[in-house]
Motif scaffolding. Structure first.
Motif, mmCIF file in Angstrom:
data_model
loop_
_atom_site.group_PDB
_atom_site.id
_atom_site.type_symbol
_atom_site.label_atom_id
_atom_site.label_comp_id
_atom_site.label_asym_id
_atom_site.label_seq_id
_atom_site.Cartn_x
_atom_site.Cartn_y
_atom_site.Cartn_z
ATOM 1 N N LEU A 14 2.344 1.592 -3.550
ATOM 2 C CA LEU A 14 1.327 2.016 -4.506
ATOM 3 C C LEU A 14 0.920 3.473 -4.266
ATOM 4 O O LEU A 14 0.726 4.236 -5.213
ATOM 5 C CB LEU A 14 0.109 1.105 -4.412
ATOM 6 C CG LEU A 14 -0.977 1.316 -5.453
ATOM 7 C CD1 LEU A 14 -0.436 1.070 -6.852
ATOM 8 C CD2 LEU A 14 -2.144 0.399 -5.177
ATOM 9 N N GLY A 15 0.817 3.869 -3.007
ATOM 10 C CA GLY A 15 0.487 5.253 -2.688
ATOM 11 C C GLY A 15 1.550 6.223 -3.167
ATOM 12 O O GLY A 15 1.243 7.288 -3.704
ATOM 13 N N GLN A 16 2.810 5.864 -2.982
ATOM 14 C CA GLN A 16 3.895 6.723 -3.453
ATOM 15 C C GLN A 16 3.904 6.809 -4.982
ATOM 16 O O GLN A 16 4.115 7.883 -5.544
ATOM 17 C CB GLN A 16 5.249 6.198 -2.954
ATOM 18 C CG GLN A 16 5.450 6.358 -1.478
ATOM 19 C CD GLN A 16 5.500 7.823 -1.070
ATOM 20 O OE1 GLN A 16 6.080 8.650 -1.748
ATOM 21 N NE2 GLN A 16 4.870 8.137 0.041
ATOM 22 N N LEU A 58 0.368 11.405 -10.142
ATOM 23 C CA LEU A 58 -0.794 12.283 -10.111
ATOM 24 C C LEU A 58 -0.710 13.439 -11.105
ATOM 25 O O LEU A 58 -1.699 13.729 -11.789
ATOM 26 C CB LEU A 58 -1.004 12.805 -8.688
ATOM 27 C CG LEU A 58 -2.297 13.519 -8.386
ATOM 28 C CD1 LEU A 58 -3.472 12.554 -8.542
ATOM 29 C CD2 LEU A 58 -2.282 14.085 -6.988
ATOM 30 N N LEU A 116 1.308 6.434 -6.957
ATOM 31 C CA LEU A 116 0.160 7.239 -7.353
ATOM 32 C C LEU A 116 0.418 8.721 -7.095
ATOM 33 O O LEU A 116 0.047 9.572 -7.913
ATOM 34 C CB LEU A 116 -1.087 6.781 -6.596
ATOM 35 C CG LEU A 116 -2.376 7.509 -6.935
ATOM 36 C CD1 LEU A 116 -2.737 7.276 -8.393
ATOM 37 C CD2 LEU A 116 -3.496 7.050 -6.040
ATOM 38 N N TRP A 117 1.057 9.039 -5.986
ATOM 39 C CA TRP A 117 1.344 10.440 -5.668
ATOM 40 C C TRP A 117 2.256 11.056 -6.725
ATOM 41 O O TRP A 117 2.059 12.195 -7.145
ATOM 42 C CB TRP A 117 1.966 10.539 -4.292
ATOM 43 C CG TRP A 117 2.296 11.944 -3.897
ATOM 44 C CD1 TRP A 117 3.532 12.499 -3.796
ATOM 45 C CD2 TRP A 117 1.364 12.981 -3.558
ATOM 46 N NE1 TRP A 117 3.435 13.807 -3.416
ATOM 47 C CE2 TRP A 117 2.120 14.138 -3.271
ATOM 48 C CE3 TRP A 117 -0.015 13.045 -3.482
ATOM 49 C CZ2 TRP A 117 1.530 15.326 -2.896
ATOM 50 C CZ3 TRP A 117 -0.596 14.237 -3.117
ATOM 51 C CH2 TRP A 117 0.176 15.364 -2.830
ATOM 52 N N GLY A 160 0.814 -1.209 0.000
ATOM 53 C CA GLY A 160 0.000 0.000 0.000
ATOM 54 C C GLY A 160 0.849 1.261 0.000
ATOM 55 O O GLY A 160 0.539 2.237 -0.684
ATOM 56 N N LEU A 161 1.925 1.232 0.758
ATOM 57 C CA LEU A 161 2.833 2.384 0.780
ATOM 58 C C LEU A 161 3.465 2.605 -0.591
ATOM 59 O O LEU A 161 3.506 3.731 -1.091
ATOM 60 C CB LEU A 161 3.920 2.171 1.839
ATOM 61 C CG LEU A 161 4.987 3.251 1.917
ATOM 62 C CD1 LEU A 161 4.388 4.561 2.404
ATOM 63 C CD2 LEU A 161 6.113 2.813 2.821
#
Length: 86
Positions: A31-33, A39, A35-36, A28-29
């Protein structure tokens, strides 16, 4: 020889749940990075695509669809700029 206390024994199901939670948190970390950092590229494209689709479904003419898509891109860029300043 000392016996291991009962509270220190981790059974295999509990161990696998803990390992799965740790792997999920790391995924999750990551994937979040990703995506950030993606963006700035993804948000204007998706905003224009969604706006174009909605305008075409509502029956607007092509100049209006193009203008609305450009407006969606500009608004998404402004929002990203504001988000990055926070």
């Amino acid at each position: 020889m000392a016996q291991t206390p009962a509270w220190q024994i981790i059974s295999p199901p509990e161990l696998s749940v803990m390992a799965g939670a740790g792997i999920g948190a790391l995924a999750g970390l990551a994937l979040g990075q990703l995506l950030w950092w993606a963006l700035p590229v993804a948000l204007p494209i998706f905003a224009a695509a969604i706006t174009s689709s909605v305008c075409q479904n509502l029956g607007y003419r092509p100049p209006t669809v193009i203008a609305a898509s450009v407006a969606a891109i500009v608004v998404s860029l402004i929002l990203m700029r504001l988000i990055r300043r926070i």
